[in-house]
Design a protein around this motif. Structure first.
Motif, PDB file in Angstrom:
ATOM      1  N   UNK A 158       0.833  -1.207   0.000  1.00 36.74           N
ATOM      2  CA  UNK A 158       0.000   0.000   0.000  1.00 36.74           C
ATOM      3  C   UNK A 158       0.866   1.255   0.000  1.00 36.74           C
ATOM      4  N   UNK A 159       1.865   1.273   0.868  1.00 38.55           N
ATOM      5  CA  UNK A 159       2.740   2.445   0.980  1.00 38.55           C
ATOM      6  C   UNK A 159       3.513   2.669  -0.311  1.00 38.55           C
ATOM      7  N   UNK A 160       4.042   1.609  -0.906  1.00 35.29           N
ATOM      8  CA  UNK A 160       4.807   1.749  -2.153  1.00 35.29           C
ATOM      9  C   UNK A 160       3.935   2.320  -3.263  1.00 35.29           C
ATOM     10  N   UNK A 161       2.687   1.849  -3.352  1.00 37.69           N
ATOM     11  CA  UNK A 161       1.782   2.360  -4.380  1.00 37.69           C
ATOM     12  C   UNK A 161       1.474   3.839  -4.155  1.00 37.69           C
ATOM     13  N   UNK A 162       1.335   4.238  -2.897  1.00 36.97           N
ATOM     14  CA  UNK A 162       1.063   5.643  -2.578  1.00 36.97           C
ATOM     15  C   UNK A 162       2.299   6.501  -2.851  1.00 36.97           C
ATOM     16  N   UNK A 163       3.476   6.009  -2.477  1.00 38.79           N
ATOM     17  CA  UNK A 163       4.718   6.734  -2.779  1.00 38.79           C
ATOM     18  C   UNK A 163       4.810   7.030  -4.272  1.00 38.79           C
ATOM     19  N   UNK A 164       4.443   6.046  -5.086  1.00 40.86           N
ATOM     20  CA  UNK A 164       4.572   6.196  -6.536  1.00 40.86           C
ATOM     21  C   UNK A 164       3.567   7.178  -7.109  1.00 40.86           C
ATOM     22  N   UNK A 165       2.286   7.075  -6.726  1.00 42.22           N
ATOM     23  CA  UNK A 165       1.302   8.000  -7.291  1.00 42.22           C
ATOM     24  C   UNK A 165       1.573   9.421  -6.799  1.00 42.22           C
ATOM     25  N   UNK A 166       2.103   9.555  -5.587  1.00 42.48           N
ATOM     26  CA  UNK A 166       2.470  10.881  -5.087  1.00 42.48           C
ATOM     27  C   UNK A 166       3.571  11.479  -5.955  1.00 42.48           C
ATOM     28  N   UNK A 167       4.554  10.674  -6.328  1.00 43.10           N
ATOM     29  CA  UNK A 167       5.637  11.177  -7.184  1.00 43.10           C
ATOM     30  C   UNK A 167       5.118  11.531  -8.571  1.00 43.10           C
ATOM     31  N   UNK A 168       4.254  10.690  -9.102  1.00 42.21           N
ATOM     32  CA  UNK A 168       3.714  10.929 -10.444  1.00 42.21           C
ATOM     33  C   UNK A 168       2.931  12.238 -10.486  1.00 42.21           C
ATOM     34  N   UNK A 235      -1.310  12.515   1.290  1.00 41.39           N
ATOM     35  CA  UNK A 235      -2.717  12.134   1.258  1.00 41.39           C
ATOM     36  C   UNK A 235      -3.105  11.522  -0.086  1.00 41.39           C
ATOM     37  N   UNK A 236      -4.150  10.686  -0.043  1.00 40.48           N
ATOM     38  CA  UNK A 236      -4.736  10.162  -1.274  1.00 40.48           C
ATOM     39  C   UNK A 236      -6.221  10.495  -1.266  1.00 40.48           C
ATOM     40  N   UNK A 237      -6.847  10.413  -2.445  1.00 40.00           N
ATOM     41  CA  UNK A 237      -8.252  10.775  -2.570  1.00 40.00           C
ATOM     42  C   UNK A 237      -9.171   9.563  -2.676  1.00 40.00           C
ATOM     43  N   UNK A 238      -8.601   8.387  -2.806  1.00 41.97           N
ATOM     44  CA  UNK A 238      -9.423   7.194  -2.932  1.00 41.97           C
ATOM     45  C   UNK A 238      -8.573   6.038  -3.433  1.00 41.97           C
ATOM     46  N   UNK A 239      -9.240   4.982  -3.828  1.00 43.99           N
ATOM     47  CA  UNK A 239      -8.539   3.854  -4.457  1.00 43.99           C
ATOM     48  C   UNK A 239      -9.534   3.117  -5.334  1.00 43.99           C
ATOM     49  N   UNK A 240      -9.021   2.329  -6.251  1.00 36.15           N
ATOM     50  CA  UNK A 240      -9.876   1.570  -7.157  1.00 36.15           C
ATOM     51  C   UNK A 240      -9.319   0.162  -7.339  1.00 36.15           C
ATOM     52  N   UNK A 241     -10.220  -0.785  -7.592  1.00 37.00           N
ATOM     53  CA  UNK A 241      -9.827  -2.146  -7.926  1.00 37.00           C
ATOM     54  C   UNK A 241      -9.741  -2.294  -9.435  1.00 37.00           C
ATOM     55  N   UNK A 242      -8.736  -2.993  -9.891  1.00 36.28           N
ATOM     56  CA  UNK A 242      -8.659  -3.366 -11.301  1.00 36.28           C
ATOM     57  C   UNK A 242      -9.611  -4.538 -11.512  1.00 36.28           C
ATOM     58  N   UNK A 243     -10.346  -4.606 -12.633  1.00 37.92           N
ATOM     59  CA  UNK A 243     -11.208  -5.769 -12.882  1.00 37.92           C
ATOM     60  C   UNK A 243     -10.456  -7.083 -12.661  1.00 37.92           C
ATOM     61  N   UNK A 244     -11.106  -7.994 -11.955  1.00 40.00           N
ATOM     62  CA  UNK A 244     -10.468  -9.252 -11.581  1.00 40.00           C
ATOM     63  C   UNK A 244     -10.118 -10.115 -12.791  1.00 40.00           C
ATOM     64  N   UNK A 245      -9.023 -10.839 -12.650  1.00 41.56           N
ATOM     65  CA  UNK A 245      -8.631 -11.857 -13.633  1.00 41.56           C
ATOM     66  C   UNK A 245      -8.581 -11.306 -15.053  1.00 41.56           C
ATOM     67  N   UNK A 246      -8.000 -10.125 -15.187  1.00 45.28           N
ATOM     68  CA  UNK A 246      -7.954  -9.453 -16.478  1.00 45.28           C
ATOM     69  C   UNK A 246      -6.595  -8.768 -16.614  1.00 45.28           C
ATOM     70  N   UNK A 247      -5.637  -9.462 -17.192  1.00 51.08           N
ATOM     71  CA  UNK A 247      -4.295  -8.905 -17.303  1.00 51.08           C
ATOM     72  C   UNK A 247      -4.230  -7.712 -18.247  1.00 51.08           C
ATOM     73  N   UNK A 248      -5.130  -7.657 -19.206  1.00 47.44           N
ATOM     74  CA  UNK A 248      -5.140  -6.494 -20.104  1.00 47.44           C
ATOM     75  C   UNK A 248      -5.573  -5.241 -19.340  1.00 47.44           C
ATOM     76  N   UNK A 249      -6.567  -5.395 -18.467  1.00 46.26           N
ATOM     77  CA  UNK A 249      -6.988  -4.266 -17.631  1.00 46.26           C
ATOM     78  C   UNK A 249      -5.864  -3.862 -16.682  1.00 46.26           C
TER      79      UNK A 249
END
Length: 348
Positions: A158-168, A235-249
């Motif tokens: 979770x922290x790594x994903x937040x670190x990355x979107x914060x940098x982006x 801070x973050x504003x939310x989160x989303x799930x990627x559609x399950x079992x869908x590598x293209x998504x």
């Protein structure tokens, strides 16, 4: 001694030391000729990883080490790009490794399945997806960390994903506090396990997450406490799930930011991963018990399509902490189930 000579000698010494360490773990058939040669290998391994065992414990673990060493040697002579290594986990059984480093991902995922902050899938209609991307090269990924003997992988992902979107979003790469999440996110189980989605919820409800210097990681459960610099929070504003079992998504999402994924990781092939492509024919266990972050994807002539996986076992695991995992598996769940529960934080 001249300054020039000093600068020449230091690299030479480092090269010599590195060569010696590599030489120590180049497994050869002669290492398996006798109990004595295997014990010598075990002692070299213990010295290299600075692992100390008393005589009784060493005797008990030696059999486990032998079996693991034989597995590594056999796998490395199959003519594939995948190579295993006798890393710091080599005298641990699968069960012991899982009990110490595993996380009860599925339990906490199901416990908090109906939460209120999750959004849709913002990348559903994304177009012009690049054929490859590596967020490390874009400066959006921190150095490899180490969760140690604590099942806190969910917090690290979770922290790594937040670190990355914060940098982006801000062009500022900061190291954030996994320990704050472990100690203060009461919906999860600290070192016993958790899920990155509820970690994202925690960050949203608690004004973000502080920087690591304010709340350092100490590899265990502790009391929640705020340490100075409370305003130094991301801070973050939310989160989303990627559609399950869908590598293209999943590819669409990773094209825009690193994504947290849950995987099975208790198998010997995963635990001793060294380099090359980890595929669906390699064993990683039967239960989702670990979380990592997908920080990119690409293709090469030798192995084909792959994901770049960022783990948190330190730099002695894998390719300096990273893994190349097959992309486009026959099973829609993906290798090790990595396409089953992907999610990412949202920051506007």
């Amino acid at each position: 001694m001249s300054t020039v000579m000093k600068f020449l000698i230091v690299p030479l010494v480092l090269i010599a030391l590195t060569s010696h360490l590599c030489e120590s773990f180049e497994l050869e058939r002669k290492d398996f000729e006798s109990e004595k040669s295997l014990m010598q290998l075990y002692k070299r391994w213990s010295s290299h990883h600075r692992i100390s065992r008393n005589a009784n414990e060493m005797h008990k673990r030696f059999k486990v080490f032998k079996d693991n060493a034989k597995h590594v040697f056999k796998k490395n002579h199959m003519g594939r790009s995948l190579k295993l290594q006798l890393n710091q986990f080599a005298d641990m059984s699968d069960d012991e490794f899982s009990s110490i480093h595993g996380s009860n991902i599925t339990y906490y995922k199901n416990l908090h399945a109906k939460t209120g902050h999750v959004g849709g899938f913002m990348y559903e209609h994304a177009k012009e997806i690049p054929s490859s991307i590596d967020w490390r090269k874009k400066g959006a990924v921190n150095a490899i960390k180490n969760q140690g003997g604590c099942g806190s992988c969910w917090a690290f992902a979770a922290v790594a994903a937040v670190e990355s979107i914060h940098q982006i979003k801000t062009n500022e790469l900061v190291s954030l506090s996994e320990q704050e999440v472990v100690d203060c996110d009461y919906r999860d189980g600290g070192c016993r396990g958790g899920h990155y989605n509820s970690a994202f919820e925690f960050m949203m409800e608690n004004g973000g997450i502080t920087v690591e210097d304010n709340y350092p990681y100490y590899e265990g459960d502790g009391y929640c406490r705020r340490r100075g610099g409370y305003n130094e929070r991301v801070k973050i504003d939310g989160y989303e799930n990627v559609p399950r079992n869908n590598e293209h998504a999943l590819m669409k999402a990773v094209a825009h930011q690193p994504v947290a994924v849950a995987i099975a990781s208790s198998g010997s092939d995963f635990r001793f991963y060294g380099q090359g492509m980890f595929t669906e024919q390699d064993f990683c266990g039967y239960n989702i018990d670990h979380t990592v972050v997908v920080v990119g994807y690409g293709s090469d002539e030798e192995d084909g399509d792959y994901w770049i996986i960022r783990n948190q076992y330190g730099t002695q695991w894998g390719m300096n902490g990273y893994m190349k995992m097959q992309r486009g598996a026959r099973n829609p769940q993906g290798v090790c189930g990595m396409a089953m529960q992907p999610a990412y934080p949202v920051k506007y």
